[in-house]
Motif scaffolding. Structure first.
Motif, short mmCIF file in Angstrom:
data_model
loop_
_atom_site.label_atom_id
_atom_site.label_comp_id
_atom_site.label_asym_id
_atom_site.label_seq_id
_atom_site.Cartn_x
_atom_site.Cartn_y
_atom_site.Cartn_z
N ARG A 62 -4.36 -9.71 71.55
CA ARG A 62 -4.75 -10.55 70.42
C ARG A 62 -6.03 -11.33 70.67
O ARG A 62 -6.78 -11.62 69.75
CB ARG A 62 -3.62 -11.52 70.11
N GLY A 63 -6.27 -11.70 71.93
CA GLY A 63 -7.45 -12.50 72.26
C GLY A 63 -8.74 -11.80 71.85
O GLY A 63 -9.60 -12.38 71.20
N ALA A 64 -8.83 -10.49 72.19
CA ALA A 64 -10.05 -9.73 71.87
C ALA A 64 -10.22 -9.63 70.35
O ALA A 64 -11.34 -9.76 69.84
CB ALA A 64 -9.96 -8.34 72.49
N ALA A 65 -9.10 -9.42 69.62
CA ALA A 65 -9.18 -9.30 68.15
C ALA A 65 -9.59 -10.64 67.54
O ALA A 65 -10.43 -10.70 66.64
CB ALA A 65 -7.84 -8.85 67.60
N MET A 66 -8.98 -11.73 68.04
CA MET A 66 -9.33 -13.07 67.54
C MET A 66 -10.79 -13.39 67.87
O MET A 66 -11.45 -14.13 67.15
CB MET A 66 -8.42 -14.13 68.17
N GLY A 67 -11.27 -12.83 68.98
CA GLY A 67 -12.66 -13.03 69.35
C GLY A 67 -13.61 -12.47 68.29
O GLY A 67 -14.66 -13.05 68.01
N LEU A 68 -13.20 -11.34 67.69
CA LEU A 68 -14.03 -10.76 66.62
C LEU A 68 -14.04 -11.67 65.39
O LEU A 68 -15.06 -11.84 64.73
CB LEU A 68 -13.50 -9.36 66.23
N ILE A 69 -12.87 -12.28 65.09
CA ILE A 69 -12.84 -13.26 63.98
C ILE A 69 -13.74 -14.43 64.34
O ILE A 69 -14.47 -14.96 63.51
CB ILE A 69 -11.40 -13.78 63.74
N GLY A 70 -13.71 -14.84 65.62
CA GLY A 70 -14.55 -15.94 66.09
C GLY A 70 -16.02 -15.62 65.87
O GLY A 70 -16.81 -16.47 65.45
N LEU A 71 -16.38 -14.36 66.14
CA LEU A 71 -17.77 -13.91 65.94
C LEU A 71 -18.17 -14.16 64.48
O LEU A 71 -19.23 -14.71 64.19
CB LEU A 71 -17.86 -12.42 66.27
N VAL A 72 -17.26 -13.79 63.57
CA VAL A 72 -17.55 -13.94 62.13
C VAL A 72 -17.60 -15.42 61.74
O VAL A 72 -18.53 -15.88 61.09
CB VAL A 72 -16.47 -13.19 61.31
N ILE A 73 -16.58 -16.17 62.16
CA ILE A 73 -16.47 -17.58 61.72
C ILE A 73 -17.61 -18.43 62.26
O ILE A 73 -18.06 -19.36 61.61
CB ILE A 73 -15.08 -18.14 62.12
N MET A 74 -18.09 -18.12 63.46
CA MET A 74 -19.16 -18.92 64.04
C MET A 74 -20.55 -18.40 63.65
O MET A 74 -21.43 -19.17 63.31
CB MET A 74 -19.07 -18.91 65.57
N PHE A 75 -20.71 -17.09 63.68
CA PHE A 75 -22.04 -16.53 63.51
C PHE A 75 -22.48 -16.52 62.04
O PHE A 75 -23.63 -16.77 61.73
CB PHE A 75 -22.10 -15.11 64.09
N ALA A 76 -21.52 -16.28 61.13
CA ALA A 76 -21.88 -16.18 59.70
C ALA A 76 -22.48 -17.49 59.17
O ALA A 76 -23.60 -17.48 58.66
CB ALA A 76 -20.68 -15.74 58.88
N PRO A 77 -21.77 -18.64 59.31
CA PRO A 77 -22.37 -19.87 58.80
C PRO A 77 -23.64 -20.25 59.56
O PRO A 77 -24.58 -20.80 58.98
CB PRO A 77 -21.29 -20.94 59.02
N LEU A 113 -25.75 -15.89 70.27
CA LEU A 113 -25.04 -15.77 71.55
C LEU A 113 -23.58 -16.18 71.39
O LEU A 113 -22.68 -15.52 71.92
CB LEU A 113 -25.74 -16.66 72.61
N ASN A 114 -23.35 -17.25 70.63
CA ASN A 114 -21.98 -17.71 70.39
C ASN A 114 -21.17 -16.61 69.73
O ASN A 114 -20.04 -16.32 70.13
CB ASN A 114 -22.01 -18.96 69.50
N GLY A 115 -21.77 -15.98 68.71
CA GLY A 115 -21.06 -14.91 68.01
C GLY A 115 -20.73 -13.75 68.93
O GLY A 115 -19.59 -13.28 68.96
N PHE A 116 -21.69 -13.32 69.74
CA PHE A 116 -21.46 -12.16 70.61
C PHE A 116 -20.54 -12.49 71.78
O PHE A 116 -19.86 -11.62 72.30
CB PHE A 116 -22.80 -11.58 71.09
N LEU A 117 -20.53 -13.76 72.20
CA LEU A 117 -19.66 -14.14 73.32
C LEU A 117 -18.20 -14.28 72.91
O LEU A 117 -17.31 -14.20 73.74
CB LEU A 117 -20.13 -15.46 73.94
N SER A 118 -17.97 -14.51 71.60
CA SER A 118 -16.60 -14.75 71.15
C SER A 118 -15.63 -13.62 71.54
O SER A 118 -14.57 -13.89 72.11
CB SER A 118 -16.61 -14.99 69.64
N MET A 127 -13.15 -22.68 71.33
CA MET A 127 -12.55 -22.41 70.01
C MET A 127 -11.52 -21.28 70.02
O MET A 127 -10.37 -21.48 69.69
CB MET A 127 -13.65 -22.03 69.02
N MET A 128 -11.98 -20.09 70.41
CA MET A 128 -11.12 -18.92 70.29
C MET A 128 -9.89 -18.99 71.21
O MET A 128 -8.77 -18.79 70.76
CB MET A 128 -11.97 -17.66 70.56
#
Length: 493
Positions: free
Chosen positions: A141-156, A324-329, A386-387
């Motif tokens: 789940r961590g890796a999948a949530m990391g992808l959501i993190g990429l979206v939630i942080m990088f998009a805004p 970087l934040n988005g890709f590191l998530s 966050m993630m």
């Protein structure tokens, strides 16, 4: 349901994970991009649509208000409507809102478009989290949530940079025309591959709870947004409207909470708070969102007004850190799956605290490269907090609490944004006013700049205090044992 069909269904879910993720993440990205993309355009829009700062602020306040009202009841919606119904509805609202905004001839039409867009985003966010919790086993789940993190942080974060580029070359309508095809691709992908994965329990709808939730979260988001608006848009904390909406919001929330705890089938099950890692994760996410959103507002303001750079340059200064934040998530997600959350969170929030301390010494002469580096380190620190905090918290919940856990988590993220930005702007204004009171010629450009700098430094002191509180909370983070969560889930079936 026969055991065989249940197993088959499980297999197809696992088999179609990528297109499901793609549809959800793409639409989530564009939805959240829209949340901040318009911020850079607000100043030129005032002239083009012939409205003042108080009115134009409603394009942001109205959006946040709809999220604040709808996200809390999303837990109920997830139990009443199938995954496909909610996904399709959310995309239809997003597409309609984007299309209306792209052709909007006036402020009123643009505001209606923003409300439609916000309905789409409010339905999509909790659905995205809930889907990940159901289709991924706990150890992945961590890796999948990391992808959501990429979206939630990088998009805004990318919103201001991308819309800055668009505004430099095209009209503001293109911010929406460019978003439209992505929503259409997501809708088609979702219709083709998204199965119905949520369990429909259709709990009784308690109208009073929904009214209290709307008044509570709506009042707090509106009160804080109005108190912390920019320039004449800010009613200020002493404004009767701000005081009234905050009082109504707080009283309604208290009544809402008491009612939820007494109900057999609550709209938002607050019993999720009895799981300690969920509560700690929630507090850390709340603090992180306040720090990010307050600094994402204050920093571009200072770059433009204090350092006299263009909106596009300000967006580009913040882009490396956000990228970087988005890709590191997702990377942090994998590290979380392997090592657990504790050290990631403690190191991450320590890094953030150090950067915020450096930000409190910001001056008009601070080299841009220093600000870029500080922002990069801050965003790396945030991705470490966050993630892991979020995933660890949700992992502790038994399956029947997933819709409620995601609704609580998403609601508090929206509320924290409104609170963080309002308090930061108020501290900035108060610091500026205090400085100018103590000088002989407050109107001189040097004193105006020094006053603004002082206010900005004070706003970063506020963010630093938040980081130190977060560090204290981080010391209590423990990894949720995979076995215990699975046992809780298996006892449910």
């Amino acid at each position: 349901m026969k055991a065989g069909t249940g197993e088959k269904q499980q297999e197809t879910q696992q088999y179609k994970v990528f297109p499901i993720l793609f549809a959800m993440l793409l639409s989530g990205f564009i939805g959240l991009f829209g949340e901040t993309a318009l911020n850079v355009a607000l100043t030129p829009l005032m002239g083009l649509l012939e409205v003042g700062p108080t009115t134009i602020q409603w394009l942001t306040t109205g959006y946040l208000l709809v999220l604040g009202i709808l996200v809390p009841v999303s837990g109920l919606l997830l139990q009443w409507f199938t995954t496909r119904q909610l996904f399709t509805t959310s995309l239809v609202f997003s597409i309609a809102g984007t299309l209306v905004a792209a052709v909007a001839p006036s402020f009123e039409v643009l505001l209606i478009a923003r409300v439609l867009q916000a309905v789409g985003t409010a339905l999509l966010l909790p659905l995205m989290f809930n889907t990940i919790l159901v289709i991924f086993p706990i150890e992945k789940r961590g890796a999948a949530m990391g992808l959501i993190g990429l979206v939630i942080m990088f998009a805004p974060a990318s919103g201001p940079s991308i819309s800055g580029l668009i505004l430099a070359n095209l009209s503001w309508h293109w911010i929406f025309w460019i978003s439209l095809p992505f929503f259409l691709i997501s809708l088609v992908c979702g219709l083709l591959f998204l199965p119905n994965i949520s369990t429909l329990t259709k709990p009784k709808i308690d109208v009073l709870s929904i009214v209290l939730s709307t008044l509570g979260f709506g009042g707090i988001v509106y009160g804080f947004s109005s108190a912390g608006g920019h320039g004449e848009a800010g009613g200020g904390w002493t404004s009767p409207v701000v005081i009234a909406t905050l009082v109504i919001g707080i009283v309604a929330l208290l009544l809402f909470s008491i009612r939820q705890l007494r109900m057999k089938e609550p709209v938002m099950d607050l019993r999720a708070f009895k799981y300690p890692m969920f509560t700690i994760g929630l507090l850390l996410v709340f603090i992180c969102m306040m720090m990010i959103l307050s600094s994402m507002l204050v920093l571009p303001m200072y770059l433009q007004q204090g350092m006299a750079v263009t909106p596009l340059t300000a967006g580009l200064v913040l882009l490396p850190g956000s990228l970087l934040n988005g890709f590191l998530s997702p990377v942090m997600g994998r590290l979380f799956d392997k090592f657990g959350p504790r050290w990631l969170v403690i190191i991450g929030i320590s890094v953030v605290a150090i950067v915020l301390y450096l930000y409190t010494t910001i001056e008009p002469t601070t080299p841009l490269i220093n600000i870029i580096m500080m922002h990069v380190f801050m965003m790396v620190g945030i991705s470490m907090v966050m993630m892991p905090a979020q995933t660890n918290g949700l992992n502790q919940l038994p399956r029947q609490y997933y819709p409620h856990g995601t609704a609580i988590m998403n609601t508090l993220q929206q509320v924290s944004g409104a609170i963080g930005t309002a308090v930061a702007v108020s501290i900035l204004s108060a610091g500026q006013a205090r400085y100018l009171k103590g000088v002989d010629n407050p109107q001189s450009p040097e004193n105006m700049l020094a006053g603004f700098t002082s206010g900005v430094q004070n706003a970063f002191v506020f963010a630093l205090i938040l980081a130190l509180i977060g560090l204290l909370i981080a010391l209590f983070v423990k990894r949720v044992k995979v076995g215990s969560a699975e046992k809780q889930q298996s006892s449910m079936h």
